[in-house]
Design an enzyme around this catalytic site. Sequence first.
Site, PDB file in Angstrom:
ATOM      1  N   ASP A 111       0.832  -1.205   0.000  1.00  0.00           N
ATOM      2  CA  ASP A 111       0.000   0.000   0.000  1.00  0.00           C
ATOM      3  C   ASP A 111       0.870   1.260   0.000  1.00  0.00           C
ATOM      4  O   ASP A 111       0.971   1.987   0.993  1.00  0.00           O
ATOM      5  CB  ASP A 111      -0.929  -0.033   1.219  1.00  0.00           C
ATOM      6  CG  ASP A 111      -2.103   0.916   1.080  1.00  0.00           C
ATOM      7  OD1 ASP A 111      -2.289   1.473  -0.017  1.00  0.00           O
ATOM      8  OD2 ASP A 111      -2.843   1.079   2.076  1.00  0.00           O
ATOM      9  N   SER A 205      -5.810   8.249   5.576  1.00  0.00           N
ATOM     10  CA  SER A 205      -5.047   7.371   4.692  1.00  0.00           C
ATOM     11  C   SER A 205      -4.012   8.141   3.897  1.00  0.00           C
ATOM     12  O   SER A 205      -4.250   9.252   3.435  1.00  0.00           O
ATOM     13  CB  SER A 205      -5.959   6.651   3.703  1.00  0.00           C
ATOM     14  OG  SER A 205      -6.151   5.326   4.084  1.00  0.00           O
TER      15      SER A 205
END
Length: 259
Positions: A111, A205
Amino acid sequence: MVLIRVLANLLILQLSYAQKSSELVIGGDECNINEHRSLVVLFNSSGFLCAGTLVQDEWVLTAANCDSKNFQMQLGVHSKKVLNEDEQTRDPKEEASLCPNRKKDDEVDKDIMLIKLDSRVSNSEHIAPLSLPSSPPSVGSVCRIMGWGTISPTKETYPDVPHCANINILDHAVCRAAYPWQPVSSTTLCAGILQGGKDTCWGDSGGPLICNGEFQGIVSWGAHPCGQPHNPGVYTKVSDYTEWIKSIIAGNTAAACPP
């Protein structure tokens, strides 16, 4: 429930895990205006998407789960209502770099995403890059989280200014015990407060986990509600990707990420 902490087109994607993109810091306080000079806002016509981190004058690092079309980046932002004179806005110069061996069906695998800006950013009072790590943080390290994510663990309550909090690096066993249904990769960091109360959440995020002044982690995913006891956050371990980052910046777009 585990939450991928990402807001896409102002919707929360309810999945078997939860990405933390577009999340706020739970249990934090307003950041000092000068302590988040590397923090970047990713946004599109629908609004705020994610956070990112300036790592060089024309490169921003964020989470792969923040990948979106037609987004821009704003640097030097503190208040949504009061502009800093040195705020700067940039577009991606080219398609963002993702790990070529990333699993397409797993939004939290590898990620990490590196974005080249369409023009260099000038350092200023509220803008400066953050150093990449020389080594990973040790268990017990005190680290700083920051972002415009929700400040409520159960609902979307977004602040006008970024919030910051201190959390600890925890043993991977803690995250593996908390999320037995979702693999917790060795290329991630487990971080939080065991008793709960402080955490990243919806809207955070892509933002940084900063330990001893170094950029050690990228906000990726965690539990929902956020900030619960024994449910820490999971962060991409930047130190495992420094060679990949340096290779991409040097022009080797075919560089491989760690397995």
